[in-house]
Design an enzyme around this catalytic site. Sequence first.
Site, PDB file in Angstrom:
ATOM      1  N   LYS A  55      16.589  -3.739 -25.881  1.00  0.00           N
ATOM      2  CA  LYS A  55      15.800  -4.207 -25.468  1.00  0.00           C
ATOM      3  C   LYS A  55      16.999  -5.757 -25.559  1.00  0.00           C
ATOM      4  O   LYS A  55      17.781  -5.612 -26.465  1.00  0.00           O
ATOM      5  CB  LYS A  55      14.537  -4.665 -26.154  1.00  0.00           C
ATOM      6  CG  LYS A  55      14.535  -5.309 -27.599  1.00  0.00           C
ATOM      7  CD  LYS A  55      13.524  -4.964 -28.110  1.00  0.00           C
ATOM      8  CE  LYS A  55      14.184  -5.555 -29.759  1.00  0.00           C
ATOM      9  NZ  LYS A  55      14.070  -7.302 -30.004  1.00  0.00           N
ATOM     10  N   LYS A  84      12.921  -6.286 -34.780  1.00  0.00           N
ATOM     11  CA  LYS A  84      14.233  -6.746 -34.483  1.00  0.00           C
ATOM     12  C   LYS A  84      14.526  -7.881 -33.466  1.00  0.00           C
ATOM     13  O   LYS A  84      13.687  -9.011 -33.106  1.00  0.00           O
ATOM     14  CB  LYS A  84      15.324  -5.818 -33.639  1.00  0.00           C
ATOM     15  CG  LYS A  84      15.218  -4.384 -34.194  1.00  0.00           C
ATOM     16  CD  LYS A  84      16.016  -4.363 -34.881  1.00  0.00           C
ATOM     17  CE  LYS A  84      16.395  -2.532 -35.526  1.00  0.00           C
ATOM     18  NZ  LYS A  84      15.362  -2.093 -36.634  1.00  0.00           N
ATOM     19  N   ASP A  85      15.986  -8.608 -33.945  1.00  0.00           N
ATOM     20  CA  ASP A  85      15.777 -10.251 -33.518  1.00  0.00           C
ATOM     21  C   ASP A  85      15.495 -10.358 -31.976  1.00  0.00           C
ATOM     22  O   ASP A  85      15.592  -8.927 -30.949  1.00  0.00           O
ATOM     23  CB  ASP A  85      17.153 -10.634 -33.619  1.00  0.00           C
ATOM     24  CG  ASP A  85      17.618 -10.697 -34.959  1.00  0.00           C
ATOM     25  OD1 ASP A  85      18.045 -11.825 -35.441  1.00  0.00           O
ATOM     26  OD2 ASP A  85      18.022  -9.636 -35.638  1.00  0.00           O
ATOM     27  N   ARG A  86      14.830 -11.430 -31.400  1.00  0.00           N
ATOM     28  CA  ARG A  86      14.558 -11.315 -30.310  1.00  0.00           C
ATOM     29  C   ARG A  86      15.450 -12.084 -29.991  1.00  0.00           C
ATOM     30  O   ARG A  86      16.093 -11.748 -28.216  1.00  0.00           O
ATOM     31  CB  ARG A  86      13.255 -12.770 -30.047  1.00  0.00           C
ATOM     32  CG  ARG A  86      13.012 -12.756 -28.647  1.00  0.00           C
ATOM     33  CD  ARG A  86      12.539 -14.007 -28.653  1.00  0.00           C
ATOM     34  NE  ARG A  86      11.314 -14.051 -27.338  1.00  0.00           N
ATOM     35  CZ  ARG A  86      11.683 -14.714 -26.412  1.00  0.00           C
ATOM     36  NH1 ARG A  86      12.939 -15.530 -26.554  1.00  0.00           N
ATOM     37  NH2 ARG A  86      11.507 -14.623 -25.415  1.00  0.00           N
TER      38      ARG A  86
END
Length: 346
Positions: A55, A84-86
């Site tokens: 992603k 998880k980080d965007r």
Amino acid sequence: MTSLHDDPVQGLAHAWGDTPARGRLRVAPEDFHVSEIPLLEPEGDGEHVWVLVRKRLQNTADVAAMLARCAGVPQRDVSYAGLKDRQAVTQQWFSVHLPGSAAPDWSAIESPDVSVLQEARHGRKLRRGALRGNRFRILVRDLVADPAQLRARLEKIAAEGVPNYFGEQRFGRNGSNLRTAERLFSNPRMRLSRHQRGLVLSAARSQLFNAVLSRRVSEGSWNRALPGDAMQLQGSHSYFVATVVDAELLQRVAAHDVHPTGPLHGRGTAAVEAETLALETAVLAGYSEWRTGLEGAGLKQERRALRLIPDHLEWAQPEANVLCLEFSLPAGAYATSVVRELLSAG
């Protein structure tokens, strides 16, 4: 108590002095890459379909919703090990409960920034926390640093680690989760979704932990044992209380076999004693409403290591003003806590 209008991590003490470099992080999402290190691999058979997803600029929860829509199942039937980080490119596993049903065509997912890289069945769903850790690849751009000082700091971090602070992502944009926590503790009947409530309580716990850790960094005890410390075994959540700091314990701390810990506040008696208990009590005295709120929410006392040792830390400079960092961290640790000992914003 730190003002909740401040950056929650800005004032935290540094372990190794002034940072030797300046630069820019996350100029593009591709500059911050995270790959999950799974605890187990799917076995190939079962009623849960596990998918490895790449992603970009997407929240984990939003991707779970996309997978649910694509599979035609409720979102509660989609699980993942961690958030998880965007603002990054990340790879992580999800599981989708599809008993007796074929997996859908994942290419129908509506976002060009989400793709399924791998698919396999397994007998159980993926549970929160079921991962060994994460591998990071981080690019620092517009780097300004003395090469010798930069190398010395990197070698110091590789050999002795960094304070295991919770990173700014834990606290929401501009610390918004902490301000919500303050309102919640003033009004316990405040209506929040289960997900939001969990984020807010975790942020509050993290704020208290960071406060204790910052004090110990300032006093030079974050990476050594104090009398009464709860010492955590490397790679484990198990700990024991160090009633005596003897030569054997000092050797185990130096070998990174055990680490001193800080509090994740909740109900129950504090695990620490003596000097450590006195220190933690003094630091947390200004958070009485928060401690009461966390206890009232039903959270139980836990411990977290104060020291974080990056695994397989590697670095290179593909260009004079670009630094590439690669390292692995255990689940729950923050890459930004490694970088903050090296770099200030350019």
